[in-house]
Design an enzyme around this catalytic site. Structure first.
Site, short mmCIF file in Angstrom:
data_model
loop_
_atom_site.label_atom_id
_atom_site.label_comp_id
_atom_site.label_asym_id
_atom_site.label_seq_id
_atom_site.Cartn_x
_atom_site.Cartn_y
_atom_site.Cartn_z
N LEU A 135 15.14 12.13 54.96
CA LEU A 135 13.94 11.83 55.72
C LEU A 135 14.03 12.53 57.08
O LEU A 135 15.08 12.50 57.72
CB LEU A 135 13.79 10.32 55.95
N ASP A 136 12.93 13.14 57.52
CA ASP A 136 12.90 13.72 58.86
C ASP A 136 13.16 12.63 59.89
O ASP A 136 12.83 11.46 59.65
CB ASP A 136 11.54 14.36 59.13
N PRO A 137 13.68 13.00 61.06
CA PRO A 137 13.96 11.99 62.10
C PRO A 137 12.77 11.11 62.46
O PRO A 137 12.93 9.91 62.71
CB PRO A 137 14.41 12.84 63.30
#
Length: 297
Positions: free
Chosen positions: A38-40
């Site tokens: 997951l992206d930050p």
């Protein structure tokens, strides 16, 4: 020893690797990994495989993921989300109808070719795309085939007269490797307006949902929670045909030997003492090892 999947509700501002690092430290476990980066800025379901469950990570990647998020019509960025640099702005003279938005969303359903955002971890010639972007180097981004199972508008879009922008909420189910940011950007292209994703939350992944998730901060505060909240390996194989092994069959499976089964399934989960110990795959008239989980206790 823990064996299973701990479903974390990933907080905003952390990478998936950060979550694994924190859990490895507080749980004192070396065999641990995540399924589905997951992206930050994205929150939600992050399945963490622990112990024998780390062998499932590739299988976990193969299952669909579900998201809910928000987008904005009226401007676009280089990263396709609001963390990027604004490239295009266009005030909407009037709102785009829900029916028109939904109609264009449906054009993405099925197998599609997708170009990943320039700010992404996709590699080209050994480098991440975001490395080229930060260096100001133009590079051809590789197209990839992904599958969108559903792409739907949630509720009514909200038009803002003062800035000529329209906000909308959406739900998506898709295969691994799908960039939801790209789906929002490309939706805008279909509608003839710039678009950007403003928020995203993963609601399900690898067969696990938010209702099963625990906040990372809670585990850090009380690591013993992991013992009660970890999902057993058996949960992942609920949709497999399962066979309880006899003592003689179990002796063969421990040695990785082929066995005969009077069933009709391509793959089967073999259980012993109520635990899945192996996944066997049909080859001709017998079943042979596909994935061994002998230490699942």
């Amino acid at each position: 020893m823990l064996n299973g999947i701990l479903v974390i509700d990933k907080p905003k501002g952390m990478t998936s690797a950060d979550v694994v690092y924190q859990l490895r430290k507080v749980l004192h476990i070396k065999k641990i990994g995540h399924a589905g980066t997951l992206d930050p800025d994205v929150t939600g379901v992050l399945p963490i495989a622990i112990g024998q469950a780390t062998k499932l990570i590739e299988l976990m990647h193969q299952r669909n993921k579900q998201y809910v998020g928000t987008g904005i019509f009226g401007f676009a960025t280089d990263s396709y989300d609001i963390s990027g640099k604004t490239l295009t702005t266009k005030q909407l003279a009037e709102p785009i109808s829900a029916a028109k938005i939904q109609q264009q969303m449906q054009t993405f359903v099925g197998e599609i070719e997708q170009v990943p955002p320039i700010y992404s971890a996709v590699r080209v010639n050994g480098k991440h795309l975001y490395e080229y972007a930060r260096a100001g180097i133009e590079v051809e981004r590789p197209k990839r085939v992904v599958k969108v199972v559903s792409y739907d508008l949630l509720g009514q879009p909200k038009f803002e007269d003062n800035c000529g922008q329209e906000r909308f909420e959406f739900a998506i189910e898709c295969s691994k490797g799908t960039y939801v940011r790209s789906l929002v950007n490309d939706l805008g292209t279909k509608l003839g307006v710039p678009a950007v994703m403003s928020s995203l939350r993963r609601s399900a992944s690898s067969g696990f949902e938010l209702s099963q998730a625990v906040k990372l901060a809670d585990i850090i505060a009380d690591p013993s929670l992991a013992n009660d909240l970890i999902q057993p390996i058996e949960h992942f194989f609920q949709d497999y045909q399962q066979v309880d092994l006899t003592q003689s069959q179990w002796l063969k499976v421990q040695n990785g030997a082929a066995i005969s089964l009077e069933i009709d399934a391509n793959q089967v989960a073999l259980r012993y003492n109520n635990r899945v110990k192996a996944i066997y795959q049909r080859k001709s008239n017998e079943y042979r090892p596909y994935l061994m989980l002998l230490q699942n206790k």
